[in-house]
Design a protein around this motif. Structure first.
Motif, PDB file in Angstrom:
ATOM      1  N   UNK A  10       0.829  -1.087  -0.018  1.00  0.00           N
ATOM      2  CA  UNK A  10       0.019   0.031  -0.036  1.00  0.00           C
ATOM      3  C   UNK A  10       0.864   1.244   0.084  1.00  0.00           C
ATOM      4  N   UNK A  11       0.772   2.131  -0.949  1.00  0.00           N
ATOM      5  CA  UNK A  11       1.377   3.328  -1.156  1.00  0.00           C
ATOM      6  C   UNK A  11       0.651   4.439  -0.788  1.00  0.00           C
ATOM      7  N   UNK A  12       1.200   4.982   0.037  1.00  0.00           N
ATOM      8  CA  UNK A  12       0.289   6.385   0.785  1.00  0.00           C
ATOM      9  C   UNK A  12       1.214   7.806   0.373  1.00  0.00           C
ATOM     10  N   UNK A  13       0.307   8.483  -0.052  1.00  0.00           N
ATOM     11  CA  UNK A  13       0.689   9.951  -0.260  1.00  0.00           C
ATOM     12  C   UNK A  13       0.323  10.858   0.392  1.00  0.00           C
ATOM     13  N   UNK A  14       0.944  11.991   1.069  1.00  0.00           N
ATOM     14  CA  UNK A  14       0.548  13.068   1.664  1.00  0.00           C
ATOM     15  C   UNK A  14       1.326  14.232   1.502  1.00  0.00           C
ATOM     16  N   UNK A  15       0.378  15.415   1.803  1.00  0.00           N
ATOM     17  CA  UNK A  15       1.105  16.755   1.350  1.00  0.00           C
ATOM     18  C   UNK A  15       2.046  16.966   2.485  1.00  0.00           C
ATOM     19  N   UNK A  16       3.295  17.605   2.080  1.00  0.00           N
ATOM     20  CA  UNK A  16       4.303  17.736   3.165  1.00  0.00           C
ATOM     21  C   UNK A  16       4.573  19.491   3.091  1.00  0.00           C
ATOM     22  N   UNK A  17       4.866  19.858   2.098  1.00  0.00           N
ATOM     23  CA  UNK A  17       4.703  21.421   1.912  1.00  0.00           C
ATOM     24  C   UNK A  17       4.251  22.037   0.550  1.00  0.00           C
ATOM     25  N   UNK A  18       3.961  23.103   0.662  1.00  0.00           N
ATOM     26  CA  UNK A  18       3.294  23.774  -0.694  1.00  0.00           C
ATOM     27  C   UNK A  18       3.825  25.426  -0.647  1.00  0.00           C
ATOM     28  N   UNK A  19       3.762  25.701  -1.713  1.00  0.00           N
ATOM     29  CA  UNK A  19       4.202  27.367  -1.752  1.00  0.00           C
ATOM     30  C   UNK A  19       2.983  28.180  -1.642  1.00  0.00           C
ATOM     31  N   UNK A  20       3.248  29.372  -1.207  1.00  0.00           N
ATOM     32  CA  UNK A  20       2.223  30.256  -1.346  1.00  0.00           C
ATOM     33  C   UNK A  20       1.982  30.763  -2.389  1.00  0.00           C
ATOM     34  N   UNK A  21       0.690  30.762  -2.813  1.00  0.00           N
ATOM     35  CA  UNK A  21      -0.104  31.193  -4.305  1.00  0.00           C
ATOM     36  C   UNK A  21       0.410  32.605  -4.615  1.00  0.00           C
ATOM     37  N   UNK A  22       0.576  33.552  -3.612  1.00  0.00           N
ATOM     38  CA  UNK A  22       0.969  34.861  -3.813  1.00  0.00           C
ATOM     39  C   UNK A  22       2.415  35.014  -3.748  1.00  0.00           C
ATOM     40  N   UNK A  23       3.450  34.560  -2.973  1.00  0.00           N
ATOM     41  CA  UNK A  23       4.679  34.844  -3.219  1.00  0.00           C
ATOM     42  C   UNK A  23       5.273  33.958  -3.096  1.00  0.00           C
ATOM     43  N   UNK A  24       5.063  32.686  -3.231  1.00  0.00           N
ATOM     44  CA  UNK A  24       5.829  31.475  -3.326  1.00  0.00           C
ATOM     45  C   UNK A  24       6.724  30.933  -2.311  1.00  0.00           C
ATOM     46  N   UNK A  25       6.398  31.412  -1.106  1.00  0.00           N
ATOM     47  CA  UNK A  25       7.212  31.295   0.044  1.00  0.00           C
ATOM     48  C   UNK A  25       6.828  29.649   0.411  1.00  0.00           C
ATOM     49  N   UNK A  26       7.745  28.598   0.773  1.00  0.00           N
ATOM     50  CA  UNK A  26       7.512  27.387   1.002  1.00  0.00           C
ATOM     51  C   UNK A  26       6.896  27.369   2.373  1.00  0.00           C
ATOM     52  N   UNK A  27       5.611  26.556   2.479  1.00  0.00           N
ATOM     53  CA  UNK A  27       4.768  26.286   3.782  1.00  0.00           C
ATOM     54  C   UNK A  27       4.851  24.763   4.090  1.00  0.00           C
ATOM     55  N   UNK A  28       5.342  24.492   5.091  1.00  0.00           N
ATOM     56  CA  UNK A  28       5.394  23.090   5.513  1.00  0.00           C
ATOM     57  C   UNK A  28       3.917  22.728   6.184  1.00  0.00           C
ATOM     58  N   UNK A  29       3.260  21.538   5.676  1.00  0.00           N
ATOM     59  CA  UNK A  29       2.168  21.282   6.079  1.00  0.00           C
ATOM     60  C   UNK A  29       2.136  20.137   7.177  1.00  0.00           C
ATOM     61  N   UNK A  30       1.583  20.375   8.291  1.00  0.00           N
ATOM     62  CA  UNK A  30       1.587  19.343   9.255  1.00  0.00           C
ATOM     63  C   UNK A  30       0.678  18.140   9.246  1.00  0.00           C
ATOM     64  N   UNK A  31      -0.276  18.544   8.152  1.00  0.00           N
ATOM     65  CA  UNK A  31      -1.362  17.245   8.004  1.00  0.00           C
ATOM     66  C   UNK A  31      -2.595  17.329   8.806  1.00  0.00           C
ATOM     67  N   UNK A  32      -2.717  18.440   9.361  1.00  0.00           N
ATOM     68  CA  UNK A  32      -4.198  18.807  10.081  1.00  0.00           C
ATOM     69  C   UNK A  32      -4.679  19.900   9.494  1.00  0.00           C
ATOM     70  N   UNK A  33      -6.214  19.626   9.199  1.00  0.00           N
ATOM     71  CA  UNK A  33      -6.879  20.691   8.568  1.00  0.00           C
ATOM     72  C   UNK A  33      -6.612  20.975   7.194  1.00  0.00           C
ATOM     73  N   UNK A  34      -7.295  21.887   6.559  1.00  0.00           N
ATOM     74  CA  UNK A  34      -7.237  22.168   5.144  1.00  0.00           C
ATOM     75  C   UNK A  34      -5.719  22.738   4.987  1.00  0.00           C
ATOM     76  N   UNK A  35      -5.330  22.385   3.748  1.00  0.00           N
ATOM     77  CA  UNK A  35      -3.941  22.965   3.794  1.00  0.00           C
ATOM     78  C   UNK A  35      -4.042  24.350   3.001  1.00  0.00           C
TER      79      UNK A  35
END
Ligand SMILES: [Zn+2]
Length: 154
Positions: free
Chosen positions: A13-38
């Motif tokens: 079983x292969x699991x994929x989860x969001x780890x980080x995303x860039x800000x849609x305005x400035x491109x800053x990398x944001x880490x995602x802890x896995x809780x709530x809507x990213x």
């Protein structure tokens, strides 16, 4: 964009989860802890700026009658005023004419003398030296009569 989910790959079983995303305005990398809507934006300010831009574009694209922005070019009407200095020659005050004999004569000095002078002219209109110039004298008298009727007291 990373999708989360489970993909069955054979027995593992292969699991994929969001780890980080860039800000849609400035491109800053944001880490995602896995809780709530990213989050899409790194800060509330960047979320607000993105919303302002989206709504401004929507407002601008509405019809002009509904408050939208026109696509017509800006037109201007200009008024041009030219000022020119003109020197006008003011006629010299009347001066006594000179008789054919070379001696000066004077103009009538008051209204009574003018009346008598014009009466004298009337009486000699058909006589000798006046007659050939009667048309010229008549034009001058016509213009003089017009000026006299339109004259404004000084
Ligand atoms: Zn940002």
């Amino acid at each position: 964009m990373t999708k989360m989910g489970v993909v069955l790959d054979g027995e593992a079983a292969v699991r994929t989860r969001l780890v980080e995303r860039t800000c849609a305005w400035c491109g800053t990398v944001m880490t995602y802890g896995g809780r709530g809507r990213p989050p899409k934006y790194c800060t509330a300010a960047h979320r607000t700026r993105a919303w302002e831009l989206r709504t401004a574009q929507a407002r601008a694209e509405r019809p002009v009658t509904a408050g939208g922005r026109t696509t017509a070019p800006v037109r201007e009407v200009v008024e041009r005023t030219a000022t020119r200095t003109v020197t006008v020659a003011v006629p010299a005050p009347p001066r006594p004419a000179v008789r054919m004999s070379g001696k000066p004569y004077t103009l009538p000095e008051d209204a009574v003398e003018w009346v008598e002078t014009l009466k004298a002219l009337r009486d000699v209109a058909g006589v000798g030296q006046i007659y050939p110039f009667r048309e010229q004298l008549a034009r001058i008298c016509d213009r003089t009569a017009q000026v006299l009727r339109e004259a404004v007291p000084v």
